[in-house]
Design an enzyme around this catalytic site. Sequence first.
Site: not given
Length: 297
Positions: A74, A214
Amino acid sequence: MNYPSVSEQKHRVFIIYSAYLRVQFRESARLAVSVRNKNYNLVRADLHNILPQKNTTVFKDGTLAPLLIRLAWHSCATYDKYTRTGGSNGATMRYHLEASDEGNVGLEVARLSLEPIKRKHPWITYADLWILAGVVSIEACKGPSIKWRDGRVDYEDDLLVPPNGRLPLGGGDASHVRTIFSRMGFNDQETVALIGAHSLGRLHHHRSGFDGPWTSNPAKCDNEFYKLLLGNVWTLVDSPTGRKQYVNSTGQVMMPSDMSLIEDANFRFWVDQYAVSEELWRDHFALAFEKLTELGR
């Protein structure tokens, strides 16, 4: 009441200022020695040491690595190739404007976890430390080795903080994903390779609004993300916060942006390739992540 004379006041100020200068000189000398003796291998070793986490209530997978990878990711993903702003330089997430971006919720934990290392090695910039932490974390999770180089600087104020809204959103479709990644300078192949980092970590409803892992092993960097995308029946459900997400029969989850990779033909081509060949994905991911870390330099 007897007040000190002007000469006495000046003398006192001189003594105080002299003491201040001595402190500053000692600190400057300490930093100068530290810079001359900088050793990134020692920083790497310290980063490895902070990765294991015993508090599995906070770190369900027993490692800080996925969060540090997200921090590195990020801090780079604000780059805009058109304006040449944002990116890995500056460590601008130290400032409220960027730290408050909805995509950065929870990353204060990652930043604070690196403070002891920054204090121990004051010569390294935050910008370099954050990226190196991500690189080390990928390698610690059995991912590929990433080429890394130093030289990033820390901006002294928030004048160059990029605007909010540049980070990819989990609820976005293929058009959103392509727009965000192409703005950074990535093509479709690099985009799909980078998103394979979702093999690591899990979604937290108090951060992203989505919830769940995930993959079956969120502490291992491999190509399972792609295999799961292709080899499962995915059901659209509401997350604990009401956001739409997909879930399979064994509890793994995908965001709409993840599912867009198999809905878009160009993205799907690379999902198919990486699901079959982990070696190909590792090679492509290493190159794409290296490129990511260089954005904005």
